[in-house]
Design a protein around this motif. Structure first.
Motif, PDB file in Angstrom:
ATOM      1  N   HIS A  60      41.719 -43.174  -8.674  1.00 40.71           N
ATOM      2  CA  HIS A  60      41.315 -44.585  -8.669  1.00 40.71           C
ATOM      3  C   HIS A  60      39.792 -44.702  -8.694  1.00 40.71           C
ATOM      4  O   HIS A  60      39.237 -45.498  -9.477  1.00 40.71           O
ATOM      5  CB  HIS A  60      41.883 -45.275  -7.439  1.00 40.71           C
ATOM      6  N   ASP A 283      46.640 -51.916  -5.881  1.00 42.51           N
ATOM      7  CA  ASP A 283      47.244 -51.405  -7.115  1.00 42.51           C
ATOM      8  C   ASP A 283      48.734 -51.169  -6.872  1.00 42.51           C
ATOM      9  O   ASP A 283      49.096 -50.375  -5.995  1.00 42.51           O
ATOM     10  CB  ASP A 283      46.555 -50.096  -7.508  1.00 42.51           C
ATOM     11  N   ALA A 285      50.995 -49.453  -8.376  1.00 39.14           N
ATOM     12  CA  ALA A 285      51.433 -48.065  -8.523  1.00 39.14           C
ATOM     13  C   ALA A 285      51.058 -47.253  -7.292  1.00 39.14           C
ATOM     14  O   ALA A 285      51.851 -46.423  -6.804  1.00 39.14           O
ATOM     15  CB  ALA A 285      50.817 -47.447  -9.779  1.00 39.14           C
ATOM     16  N   ALA A 288      53.218 -48.308  -4.328  1.00 36.03           N
ATOM     17  CA  ALA A 288      54.569 -47.744  -4.436  1.00 36.03           C
ATOM     18  C   ALA A 288      54.575 -46.271  -4.056  1.00 36.03           C
ATOM     19  O   ALA A 288      55.483 -45.807  -3.363  1.00 36.03           O
ATOM     20  CB  ALA A 288      55.086 -47.928  -5.859  1.00 36.03           C
ATOM     21  N   ARG A 289      53.552 -45.530  -4.488  1.00 35.98           N
ATOM     22  CA  ARG A 289      53.495 -44.099  -4.177  1.00 35.98           C
ATOM     23  C   ARG A 289      53.292 -43.881  -2.687  1.00 35.98           C
ATOM     24  O   ARG A 289      53.899 -42.977  -2.094  1.00 35.98           O
ATOM     25  CB  ARG A 289      52.365 -43.437  -4.964  1.00 35.98           C
TER      26      ARG A 289
END
Length: 328
Positions: A60, A283, A285, A288-289
């Motif tokens: 990121h 973010d 993604a 979620a991770r």
């Protein structure tokens, strides 16, 4: 032909212009952080939650700031080797440390610590908090924390509890449990979670306090039984598992991770990194991770993270004192 006076006047103006442009470029270069690769020191061996968390945030930061943020593993001495390497680095924002629970614990657990973490590291930002969970072998005849305590009291000396090493949050979470529950069991340290969990599954060891990151899939697939999580609230990863504190009021531990730099890292660099790391948690993604890892994002500014580090250091100092554990 140009006169000598005109030439000197013209040259002087050009020189001043060049100096002005050079000064402006230099000042801009000083402000343009980062202008080259940034090292992100992980004081643990490659693999596991520390690497996953670090690589998520580094990718990121690389995307947002236009320079590579590179994970560099420097394991050893309970995170002390990597931590000291960062403390001894120039305070320019180009060497960062993945801070963790180990730093908070070592401040009181290791009397011979070769540095003062509180003054040597500049807190930058929190990353994530990860609950621990008490897991046991499926053949152990207990299905709750209360039953585990009763079994331990009825069978003194028969229980062995694994950890990922002496002085880790996993080890000291067990020691705190022993002190608060008034039970005894044998502590068996391993070189990491994986071999300890393997022996719990096989029945050589009866239980373990472990990060939900490395154990929740074993619980979900029925290879281990979870009795309680160590945080005040339930974990979204294991929503059916109650907090140990429901049975032992006041019991609470967890593993946490954050980012720090050498002391005297410029405040503008600290604030920039803090803003960008906090932005990562928006973010989808990355959110979620983190959820898949059972990790809870730690947000807030650098001063709030500094206050959290101080509170965690004091919390673990009390645990170390209560347990009577010290590095020899």
């Amino acid at each position: 032909m140009i006169s000598k006076r005109a030439f000197l006047h013209s040259a002087g103006r050009a020189g001043l212009a060049w100096l002005g442009a050079g000064w402006t470029a230099s000042a801009h270069a000083d402000r343009a952080y980062p202008s080259h690769q940034v090292r992100w020191i992980v004081p643990y061996a490659a693999g596991g939650a520390t690497d996953v968390l670090s690589r998520l945030i580094c990718q990121h930061l690389s995307d947002r700031l236009g320079q590579p943020f590179v994970v560099e593993n420097k394991p050893g001495a309970g995170s002390n080797i990597g931590t000291q390497a960062v403390i001894n680095s120039p305070p320019d924002g180009y060497t960062l440390l993945l801070t963790s629970t180990a730093n908070a614990i070592n401040a009181s657990f290791d009397p011979a610590l070769p540095y003062d973490f509180a003054t040597g590291i500049m807190p930058v930002a929190g990353v994530a908090r990860i609950p621990l969970v008490l897991v046991v072998n499926n053949d152990l005849p207990v299905h709750s924390v209360a039953e585990f305590i009763a079994y331990a009291k009825a069978n003194p000396g028969r229980l062995s509890i694994a950890s990922s090493g002496i002085g880790t949050s996993l080890h000291l979470s067990g020691e705190l449990f022993k002190a608060m529950a008034g039970v005894q069991f044998t502590h068996v340290p391993y070189r990491g979670s994986a071999p300890g969990l393997t022996d719990v599954m096989s029945g050589q060891i009866q239980g373990m306090f472990d990060n939900v990151t490395s154990s929740f899939e074993l619980v979900r697939t029925g290879k281990l039984r979870a009795l309680g999580v160590t945080t005040r609230d339930r974990s979204d990863t294991l929503p059916d598992v109650p907090p140990i504190g429901d049975t032992l009021p006041g019991y609470e531990t967890s593993s946490f991770y954050g980012v720090g730099g050498p002391h005297d890292t410029p405040r503008e660099i600290v604030d920039l990194l803090n803003r960008e790391i906090n932005a990562a948690f928006a973010d989808p993604a990355i959110k979620a991770r983190l959820g898949e890892l059972g990790a809870i994002p730690i947000t807030g500014n650098a001063r709030q993270f500094a206050a959290m580090l101080a509170a965690e250091t004091e919390r673990w100092r009390k645990v170390v004192e209560m347990s009577g554990q010290k590095k020899e």
